[in-house]
Design a protein around this motif. Structure first.
Motif, PDB file in Angstrom:
ATOM      1  N   CYS A   1       0.857  -1.192   0.000  1.00  7.72           N
ATOM      2  CA  CYS A   1       0.000   0.000   0.000  1.00  7.72           C
ATOM      3  C   CYS A   1       0.890   1.238   0.000  1.00  7.72           C
ATOM      4  O   CYS A   1       1.950   1.238   0.630  1.00  7.72           O
ATOM      5  CB  CYS A   1      -0.888   0.029   1.244  1.00  7.72           C
ATOM      6  SG  CYS A   1      -2.135  -1.268   1.328  1.00  7.72           S
TER       7      CYS A   1
ATOM      8  N   SER B   1      -4.927  -3.045  -1.142  1.00  8.68           N
ATOM      9  CA  SER B   1      -6.261  -2.513  -0.843  1.00  8.68           C
ATOM     10  C   SER B   1      -7.255  -2.695  -1.981  1.00  8.68           C
ATOM     11  O   SER B   1      -8.434  -2.368  -1.837  1.00  8.68           O
ATOM     12  CB  SER B   1      -6.148  -1.025  -0.511  1.00  8.68           C
ATOM     13  OG  SER B   1      -5.538  -0.325  -1.586  1.00  8.68           O
TER      14      SER B   1
ATOM     15  N   GLU C   1      -4.983  -3.328   5.343  1.00  8.04           N
ATOM     16  CA  GLU C   1      -5.265  -3.943   4.046  1.00  8.04           C
ATOM     17  C   GLU C   1      -4.289  -5.082   3.724  1.00  8.04           C
ATOM     18  O   GLU C   1      -4.668  -6.066   3.085  1.00  8.04           O
ATOM     19  CB  GLU C   1      -5.216  -2.896   2.930  1.00  8.04           C
ATOM     20  CG  GLU C   1      -6.317  -1.846   3.003  1.00  8.04           C
ATOM     21  CD  GLU C   1      -5.879  -0.584   3.703  1.00  8.04           C
ATOM     22  OE1 GLU C   1      -6.439   0.478   3.416  1.00  8.04           O
ATOM     23  OE2 GLU C   1      -4.953  -0.662   4.544  1.00  8.04           O
TER      24      GLU C   1
END
Length: 293
Positions: A42, A70, A92
């Motif tokens: 991420c 994500s 995530e």
């Protein structure tokens, strides 16, 4: 000197430590000849994932895809899933690990040994010595990519020495009149271009963009003018440089190793922040890790 500046300056020493202590482990975990690999992250880690995926596949070790942890991705019977998370607490990334099919080997690259991400993975490449206090990442992503390149067969010892020399000099960029910052890369350096632009947005709240090098002509060139600095990381196309210069923009073509160029771009983000009276150690609205309730 800000905390971020100190962490940027420490990169050559951290890189040497990584090469001395983690190259064998990195080769064991990252090469995986013939394995189909998915790399997840991420933010900064997603850009690093893109760079690593390009490097591994180009080196001939197997299909390597990168995706945002994500975002949903199409499952393609991967043999290995590699996740990148400096803190090891990113929600995530944890959810992505928990959603994988049974039997898929998982490897985590993290800076925290006892983190949830490390606990969920089958194997861990621990870079605790490259972890940072600052919200904005500098050492962790560059150290991972340095190790990855060494694991994939590149000789990287000279890069740490080059970084030491380059980072000891003043940053040779005159910011007067510049308000628009663009980074271009090609192949694995496109991930670095994205990361460089993110640093300016994070630390300095300034207008920064990133594009694959030759795609810059296909629209984004329209907003370049005398307020623009366009920085090419890695190889450059001379005709593109000429096209950009005709807009009145300042063009900087990197001459150092791309990871050293990224470290310089990180320095630029700090310089822009300080010029604007901002604290690069405390970016607006951001925390060190995204942990969702």
């Amino acid at each position: 000197m800000t905390l971020t500046s100190r962490e940027i300056a420490s990169q050559p020493a951290i890189w040497r430590q990584a090469l001395e202590s983690r190259t064998a482990r990195a080769a064991q975990l990252l090469v995986q000849p013939g394995a189909r690999m998915l790399v997840l992250g991420c933010g900064t880690s997603a850009f690093v994932a893109e760079s690593f995926a390009a490097l591994r596949e180009q080196a001939g070790f197997g299909v390597t895809d990168a995706a945002y942890a994500s975002e949903p991705w199409t499952w393609r019977d991967y043999d290995v899933v590699l996740v990148l998370s400096r803190s090891g607490t990113t929600t995530e990334v944890i959810e992505a690990l928990e959603s994988l099919p049974a039997g898929v080997r998982t490897i985590a690259v993290t800076g925290v040994a006892d983190s949830p991400v490390a606990g969920l993975a089958d194997d861990v490449l621990l870079l605790d010595f490259a972890d940072e206090e600052s919200v904005v990442q500098t050492r962790f992503p560059t150290t991972f990519l340095l190790l990855a390149r060494a694991a994939l067969g590149e000789e990287m010892g000279s890069v740490a020495a080059e970084a030491q020399t380059v980072l000891s000099r003043p940053l040779d960029i005159d910011l007067e009149g510049l308000t628009h910052f663009v980074y271009l890369g090609s192949g694995w350096t496109y991930g670095l271009a994205q990361e460089a632009a993110l640093k300016i947005r994070e630390a300095a709240q300034a207008w920064a963009e990133s594009y694959p090098m030759l795609d810059y002509r296909h629209g984004p060139l329209a907003v370049a003018d005398s307020r623009s600095l366009v920085w090419i990381i890695g190889r450059a196309e001379p005709t593109l440089v000429a096209d950009i210069e005709r807009t009145g923009a300042t063009v900087r073509v990197g001459t150092a190793d791309p990871l050293v160029e990224l470290a310089q771009a990180q320095r630029l983000a700090v310089a822009i922040a300080e010029r604007s009276g901002l604290n690069p150690d405390a970016p607006r609205h951001l925390t060190r890790s995204i942990v969702l309730s």
